[in-house]
Scaffold this motif. Structure first.
Motif, PDB file in Angstrom:
ATOM      1  N   ILE A  54      -3.550 -10.304  18.755  1.00  0.00           N
ATOM      2  CA  ILE A  54      -4.304  -9.552  17.737  1.00  0.00           C
ATOM      3  C   ILE A  54      -5.451 -10.418  17.206  1.00  0.00           C
ATOM      4  N   HIS A  55      -5.218 -11.729  17.070  1.00  0.00           N
ATOM      5  CA  HIS A  55      -6.293 -12.622  16.630  1.00  0.00           C
ATOM      6  C   HIS A  55      -7.445 -12.589  17.631  1.00  0.00           C
ATOM      7  N   ALA A  78      -9.230  -9.379  17.303  1.00  0.00           N
ATOM      8  CA  ALA A  78     -10.031  -9.361  16.063  1.00  0.00           C
ATOM      9  C   ALA A  78     -11.345 -10.114  16.262  1.00  0.00           C
ATOM     10  N   GLU A  79     -11.312 -11.186  17.055  1.00  0.00           N
ATOM     11  CA  GLU A  79     -12.555 -11.925  17.328  1.00  0.00           C
ATOM     12  C   GLU A  79     -13.534 -11.069  18.117  1.00  0.00           C
ATOM     13  N   GLN A  83     -14.987  -8.561  15.719  1.00  0.00           N
ATOM     14  CA  GLN A  83     -16.007  -9.156  14.841  1.00  0.00           C
ATOM     15  C   GLN A  83     -17.342  -9.283  15.570  1.00  0.00           C
ATOM     16  N   LEU A 120      -5.617  -3.619  18.365  1.00  0.00           N
ATOM     17  CA  LEU A 120      -6.198  -3.714  17.024  1.00  0.00           C
ATOM     18  C   LEU A 120      -6.532  -2.305  16.528  1.00  0.00           C
ATOM     19  N   ILE A 121      -6.064  -1.991  15.337  1.00  0.00           N
ATOM     20  CA  ILE A 121      -6.345  -0.672  14.759  1.00  0.00           C
ATOM     21  C   ILE A 121      -6.905  -0.909  13.364  1.00  0.00           C
ATOM     22  N   ILE A 171     -14.529  -8.287   8.546  1.00  0.00           N
ATOM     23  CA  ILE A 171     -13.201  -8.690   8.066  1.00  0.00           C
ATOM     24  C   ILE A 171     -13.105  -8.280   6.605  1.00  0.00           C
TER      25      ILE A 171
END
Lengths: 141, 123
Positions: B45-46, B49-50, B53, B99-100, B108
């Motif tokens: 998930i990290h 998330a990147e 972003q 990722l939702i 973020i």
């Protein structure tokens, strides 16, 4: 339903509710656990070990900022919560690696009719009839 | 059910720990493996998330204030309700990390906990 304020570990008694936790779509089986009612919190926060036990799915990443501006990265999860008898399906919570308490923030509290009885140190989740009676009285005032 | 055979030396090492936990070796190893898979999903998930972003500006242009689901850098679902998107994603991807998120103004989102605590009794 009524829950006694927490007084251990707090300088002043803290309003609380009991919650159970589970994966989305499943019966919340972990609990009941006492959770603090925090109207100053934007978001509900759960200790990561509890989230790990129910194997909730992570859904995203964000930041939690404290009262003096310090921000920490967190992962968000979707969980099934039950607060006393009320089921809250698909609730977003932040996972806290360091904390040991459940903080019920306004993403949940704004959905609940609550009565914080400070002098009696009890938190009441009002039933529909009582909540509606209070709403009517407010309209008439 | 899949049967996995542990090396005898490893099984011997696990036995005292299982006894301490008052469980069987089989239960304990299953729990550990589940925990490990859960940790792996968190790590992924990290990474997702990147990617999110990095793509936030273009996603915001297309999906402002909508909920999107992102898998391997691709938008795989979208909608208005987080739970509805989540349920569709689980149906399609099972336990795969996806990722939702609502595509807000910031890539973020920051939430505030405004409640300082006293550490000592009031004077």
């Amino acid at each position: 339903m009524t829950t006694r304020y927490l007084d251990l570990n707090y300088v002043l008694p803290m309003p609380a509710l009991t919650v159970s936790i589970g994966r989305v779509g499943e019966r919340p089986w972990l609990g009941p656990i006492e959770a603090v009612v925090d109207t100053g919190a934007d978001m509900t926060v759960l200790p990561l070990p509890l989230i790990r036990r129910v194997k909730a799915h992570p859904v995203g990443k964000g930041r939690l900022r404290g009262p003096w501006g310090d921000a920490h990265p967190v992962v968000f999860f979707l969980v099934e919560l039950q607060i006393q008898d009320l089921r809250l399906p698909g609730t977003q919570v932040a996972g806290d690696e360091a904390g040991r308490e459940i903080i019920l923030g306004r993403n949940i509290l704004n959905k609940l009719p609550l009565f914080l009885d400070g002098p009696q140190q009890q938190t009441d989740l009002l039933d529909d009839a009582t909540a509606n009676r209070l709403r009517e009285r407010r309209k008439q005032a | 059910m899949t049967i996995v055979t542990l090396r005898p030396k490893l099984a011997e090492q696990l036995r005292p720990e299982a006894e301490r936990r008052q469980t069987s070796i089989e239960e304990m190893v299953n729990d550990w493996l589940e925990d490990e898979l859960w940790e792996q999903r968190n790590k992924k998930i990290h990474e997702e998330a990147e990617r999110y972003q990095a793509m936030h500006a273009q996603l915001r242009a297309q999906y402002a204030d909508k909920v999107i689901a992102m898998h391997a850098g691709e938008v795989v679902d979208s909608g208005d309700e987080l739970l509805a998107v989540y349920l569709r994603v689980r149906e399609r991807f099972g336990d795969e990390p996806v990722l939702i998120t609502r595509v807000g103004v910031e890539a973020i989102e920051t939430y505030t906990i405004r409640s300082p605590r006293l550490e000592a009794p009031l004077p």
